[in-house]
Scaffold this motif. Structure first.
Motif, PDB file in Angstrom:
ATOM      1  N   SER A 243       0.820  -1.217   0.000  1.00 51.89           N
ATOM      2  CA  SER A 243       0.000   0.000   0.000  1.00 51.89           C
ATOM      3  C   SER A 243       0.853   1.265   0.000  1.00 51.89           C
ATOM      4  CB  SER A 243      -0.937   0.002   1.217  1.00 51.89           C
ATOM      5  OG  SER A 243      -1.820  -1.097   1.171  1.00 51.89           O
ATOM      6  N   PHE A 244       1.895   1.295   0.857  1.00 48.52           N
ATOM      7  CA  PHE A 244       2.731   2.485   0.959  1.00 48.52           C
ATOM      8  C   PHE A 244       4.012   2.384   0.131  1.00 48.52           C
ATOM      9  CE2 PHE A 244       0.744   2.945   5.404  1.00 48.52           C
ATOM     10  CZ  PHE A 244      -0.300   3.711   4.882  1.00 48.52           C
ATOM     11  N   VAL A 245       4.250   1.204  -0.466  1.00 43.86           N
ATOM     12  CA  VAL A 245       5.417   0.963  -1.344  1.00 43.86           C
ATOM     13  C   VAL A 245       6.719   1.356  -0.632  1.00 43.86           C
ATOM     14  CG1 VAL A 245       6.266   1.119  -3.709  1.00 43.86           C
ATOM     15  CG2 VAL A 245       3.875   1.670  -3.223  1.00 43.86           C
ATOM     16  N   LEU A 246       6.888   0.832   0.585  1.00 48.28           N
ATOM     17  CA  LEU A 246       8.107   1.059   1.343  1.00 48.28           C
ATOM     18  C   LEU A 246       8.888  -0.251   1.448  1.00 48.28           C
ATOM     19  CD1 LEU A 246       6.594   3.360   4.121  1.00 48.28           C
ATOM     20  CD2 LEU A 246       7.917   4.065   2.116  1.00 48.28           C
ATOM     21  N   ASP A 247      10.051  -0.205   2.108  1.00 44.69           N
ATOM     22  CA  ASP A 247      10.938  -1.372   2.102  1.00 44.69           C
ATOM     23  C   ASP A 247      10.786  -2.207   3.370  1.00 44.69           C
ATOM     24  OD1 ASP A 247      12.146   0.130   4.045  1.00 44.69           O
ATOM     25  OD2 ASP A 247      13.913   0.665   2.845  1.00 44.69           O
ATOM     26  N   GLN A 248      11.657  -3.228   3.481  1.00 47.22           N
ATOM     27  CA  GLN A 248      11.590  -4.155   4.602  1.00 47.22           C
ATOM     28  C   GLN A 248      11.879  -3.458   5.936  1.00 47.22           C
ATOM     29  OE1 GLN A 248      14.396  -7.193   3.529  1.00 47.22           O
ATOM     30  NE2 GLN A 248      13.138  -8.014   1.880  1.00 47.22           N
ATOM     31  N   SER A 249      12.762  -2.481   5.930  1.00 49.53           N
ATOM     32  CA  SER A 249      13.076  -1.758   7.165  1.00 49.53           C
ATOM     33  C   SER A 249      11.854  -1.017   7.695  1.00 49.53           C
ATOM     34  CB  SER A 249      14.219  -0.771   6.924  1.00 49.53           C
ATOM     35  OG  SER A 249      15.401  -1.450   6.595  1.00 49.53           O
ATOM     36  N   ALA A 250      11.019  -0.492   6.803  1.00 46.10           N
ATOM     37  CA  ALA A 250       9.796   0.189   7.223  1.00 46.10           C
ATOM     38  C   ALA A 250       8.821  -0.802   7.864  1.00 46.10           C
ATOM     39  CB  ALA A 250       9.143   0.894   6.044  1.00 46.10           C
ATOM     40  N   THR A 251       8.771  -2.015   7.333  1.00 44.65           N
ATOM     41  CA  THR A 251       7.945  -3.058   7.950  1.00 44.65           C
ATOM     42  C   THR A 251       8.396  -3.325   9.380  1.00 44.65           C
ATOM     43  OG1 THR A 251       7.524  -4.132   5.819  1.00 44.65           O
ATOM     44  CG2 THR A 251       7.224  -5.479   7.800  1.00 44.65           C
ATOM     45  N   ALA A 252       9.712  -3.442   9.562  1.00 41.97           N
ATOM     46  CA  ALA A 252      10.242  -3.665  10.903  1.00 41.97           C
ATOM     47  C   ALA A 252       9.924  -2.489  11.821  1.00 41.97           C
ATOM     48  CB  ALA A 252      11.758  -3.891  10.832  1.00 41.97           C
ATOM     49  N   SER A 253       9.982  -1.265  11.291  1.00 42.08           N
ATOM     50  CA  SER A 253       9.692  -0.075  12.098  1.00 42.08           C
ATOM     51  C   SER A 253       8.227  -0.063  12.551  1.00 42.08           C
ATOM     52  CB  SER A 253      10.004   1.191  11.310  1.00 42.08           C
ATOM     53  OG  SER A 253      11.376   1.259  11.000  1.00 42.08           O
ATOM     54  N   ALA A 254       7.319  -0.470  11.676  1.00 39.06           N
ATOM     55  CA  ALA A 254       5.900  -0.506  12.039  1.00 39.06           C
ATOM     56  C   ALA A 254       5.643  -1.522  13.146  1.00 39.06           C
ATOM     57  CB  ALA A 254       5.051  -0.833  10.808  1.00 39.06           C
ATOM     58  N   LEU A 255       6.269  -2.693  13.045  1.00 38.67           N
ATOM     59  CA  LEU A 255       6.124  -3.687  14.101  1.00 38.67           C
ATOM     60  C   LEU A 255       6.748  -3.189  15.410  1.00 38.67           C
ATOM     61  CD1 LEU A 255       6.902  -6.911  12.049  1.00 38.67           C
ATOM     62  CD2 LEU A 255       4.678  -6.170  12.905  1.00 38.67           C
ATOM     63  N   ALA A 256       7.832  -2.425  15.297  1.00 39.62           N
ATOM     64  CA  ALA A 256       8.466  -1.860  16.486  1.00 39.62           C
ATOM     65  C   ALA A 256       7.561  -0.833  17.164  1.00 39.62           C
ATOM     66  CB  ALA A 256       9.805  -1.230  16.117  1.00 39.62           C
TER      67      ALA A 256
END
Length: 439
Positions: A243-256
C-alpha cells in the motif's frame, strides 16, 4: 518492578525468556519476508495460513502437555523443548516452497505449545507473593514488548548486511541460550494430591476454565486481543510494502511501533493494578483495541500507521497482561499447570479464527474490509466479556454442599453457616464442580 529479579531462579528464567523471544522475533520478521518472497502480494494469505497452523498446534498440543506437566520434571521438559525448537529453526533458512513453511511451523509451534504453559505455571510457584507475581507478569509482558521493539530494529539493521534467511540463525542461538539458563537453576515441580487418569488430566484445566466466570470473560477478551493482534502481525507487511510501497526496514519499524506502545503500557500496569480492578483495566484495553481497529480503515500515511500501531500496542498490553493474575486466583497450586495449558489452548483457538480471517480478507476483499471485520469481532468479544464476567468478582463465596457428611473435614475450611453452607476462597475442584449462584 526490577526488584523481583533479586530472586535467582526467576532471574534466570526471565533472561531465558528474553533471549528466546529475541530469537523468535527475528524469525517472525524473517517468516513474513519469506512469505512475501515466495507469494508476493498474497503474502498475507500465506502468512495467515502458516499462523493458523501454528494455532492448531497450540490448541491440540497444549492440553496434552498440561496433563503431563505435573508428572515430569519441569527443568528437563523445558530444556528438551528448547533444543527441539532450535533444531527445527535450523531448517527454516532452507525453505523454498509454501508447504515446507507449513510443516516446519507446525513442528516448531508444537514444541512451543508444550513449553509455554509449563514455563508460565512455574512462575507463581517461584513467586507466591501476589505483588511480586504481578511485577513478574509485567516484566514478562515487557519482555514480549522489548522483543517486538528490539527484534524488528535488530532485524532492520541486520538486513542491511545479510539476507533475511540468515535471521533464522538468531532463533537457533536464542533457544540454545534459553536452554542453558534453564539448566542453571532448580525448578519446583508440584506433586499432585491424587492420582488421575490421562483423560481427567487432559481435560481438567479446560473444565476449570470454562466453569469459572472470570475466565470465561477472559476468553472473550482474548478474542478481541487476537483480532487486533492478527491485523498487525498478518497485514503489516502488506500495508507497508504494497500500500505504501516502502521497504523491509519500514515493515520492521511498524512492528516496532506496536511493540513500543505495548511496552509503555506494561511499565505502568503494576501501579495501575494496585488501584484499579483487573476487570476494569482489561475491558478498557479491549475498548482501545476496538477503536484502533476501526481507525485502521482510514489510515492514509505511514506516520499515521506508526501512531495507530502504537495505540493498538497499548491496548494489546492492557487487555491481556493481567490474565496471569486471574489464572493464579482460579486454581489450586497443583491444578495451575493444567489451567495455564487450558488458557494457552483456548486463547489461541481465538487466534486460529482471526489469523486466517485477517489474511484471507485482506487478500480477497482488501485491508479496509479486514480491519472493519476484525473490529466488529473485537466488539463482540468486549460485549461478551461484560456479560460473562461479573463486576463483583469475589474470591470468597458462600456455597452449599448437599453431598457432604456433617463431620467431613472440608467443613472446617472458611466460615461455616447454618445447615449445609459455608464460605471460603472458591475455585473449581473435586469438591466444587460448579460456580455458586448468587444467594
Amino acid at each position: 518492578m526490577l526488584n523481583v529479579l533479586a530472586n535467582r531462579v526467576y532471574r534466570h528464567l526471565f533472561f531465558a525468556q528474553v533471549i528466546a523471544l529475541v530469537g523468535t522475533g527475528l524469525a517472525t520478521v524473517a517468516l513474513g519476508l519469506l512469505a512475501y518472497d515466495i507469494a508476493g502480494t498474497r503474502a498475507g494469505a500465506v502468512l495467515g495460513t502458516a499462523l493458523a497452523i501454528k494455532m492448531i498446534a497450540y490448541v491440540v498440543v497444549a492440553p496434552v502437555a498440561g496433563a503431563f506437566a505435573e508428572t515430569l520434571p519441569r527443568r528437563a521438559v523445558l530444556v528438551t523443548l528448547d533444543l527441539v525448537r532450535a533444531g527445527v529453526a535450523v531448517a527454516l533458512p532452507f525453505v523454498t516452497d509454501v508447504w515446507q513453511v507449513y510443516v516446519l511451523i507446525f513442528l516448531l509451534q508444537s514444541a512451543s505449545a508444550a513449553f509455554t504453559p509449563t514455563f508460565q505455571a512455574t512462575i507463581p510457584d517461584i513467586l507466591p507473593n501476589e505483588k511480586e507475581y504481578t511485577k513478574a507478569l509485567s516484566l514478562s509482558r515487557l519482555a514480549y514488548d522489548l522483543e517486538s521493539l528490539i527484534s524488528p530494529a535488530l532485524a532492520a539493521l541486520l538486513l542491511t548486511m545479510i539476507s533475511f534467511h540468515s535471521l533464522f540463525l538468531g532463533t537457533v542461538i536464542g533457544f540454545v541460550a534459553s536452554a542453558a539458563l534453564v539448566v542453571s537453576v532448580l525448578l519446583p515441580s508440584p506433586v499432585a494430591k491424587e492420582r488421575r487418569g490421562i483423560y481427567d488430566r487432559t481435560t481438567r484445566g479446560i473444565r476449570i476454565y470454562l466453569a469459572t466466570p472470570r475466565l470465561r470473560g477472559l476468553l472473550a477478551v482474548c478474542l478481541a486481543v487476537s483480532a487486533a493482534g492478527s491485523m498487525v502481525i498478518v497485514n503489516t507487511v502488506v500495508i507497508v510494502q504494497s500500500s505504501f510501497v516502502l521497504d523491509q526496514s519500514a515493515t520492521a519499524s511498524a512492528l516496532a511501533a506496536f511493540g513500543g506502545g505495548s511496552m509503555l503500557a506494561a511499565l505502568v500496569l503494576p501501579k495501575l493494578l494496585e488501584r484499579v480492578a483487573d476487570r476494569s483495566v482489561m475491558l478498557a484495553g479491549t475498548g482501545l483495541l476496538i477503536g484502533g481497529l476501526l481507525l485502521t480503515t482510514g489510515v492514509a500515511s505511514f506516520p499515521a500507521l506508526l501512531a495507530l500501531w502504537a495505540v493498538l500496542g497499548i491496548g494489546y498490553s492492557i487487555a491481556q497482561t493481567p490474565s496471569g493474575r486471574l489464572l493464579r486466583r482460579s486454581a489450586h497450586t497443583e491444578d495451575r499447570p493444567a489451567l495455564f495449558a487450558a488458557h494457552f489452548a483456548l486463547s489461541h483457538a481465538a487466534w486460529l479464527l482471526t489469523y486466517p480471517l485477517a489474511g484471507w480478507l485482506g487478500a480477497t476483499l482488501g485491508l479496509t474490509a479486514a480491519a472493519l471485520a476484525l473490529g466488529v469481532l473485537a466488539l463482540v468479544g468486549l460485549v461478551s466479556a461484560v456479560l460473562l464476567w461479573p463486576a463483583a468478582d469475589l474470591d470468597e463465596l458462600m456455597h452449599t454442599h448437599d453431598d457432604l457428611l456433617p463431620d467431613d473435614p472440608h467443613w472446617s475450611e472458611g466460615h461455616h453457616h447454618r445447615r449445609n453452607r459455608h464460605t471460603h476462597g472458591f475455585v473449581i475442584d473435586r469438591l466444587h464442580r460448579e460456580w455458586p449462584h448468587s444467594p
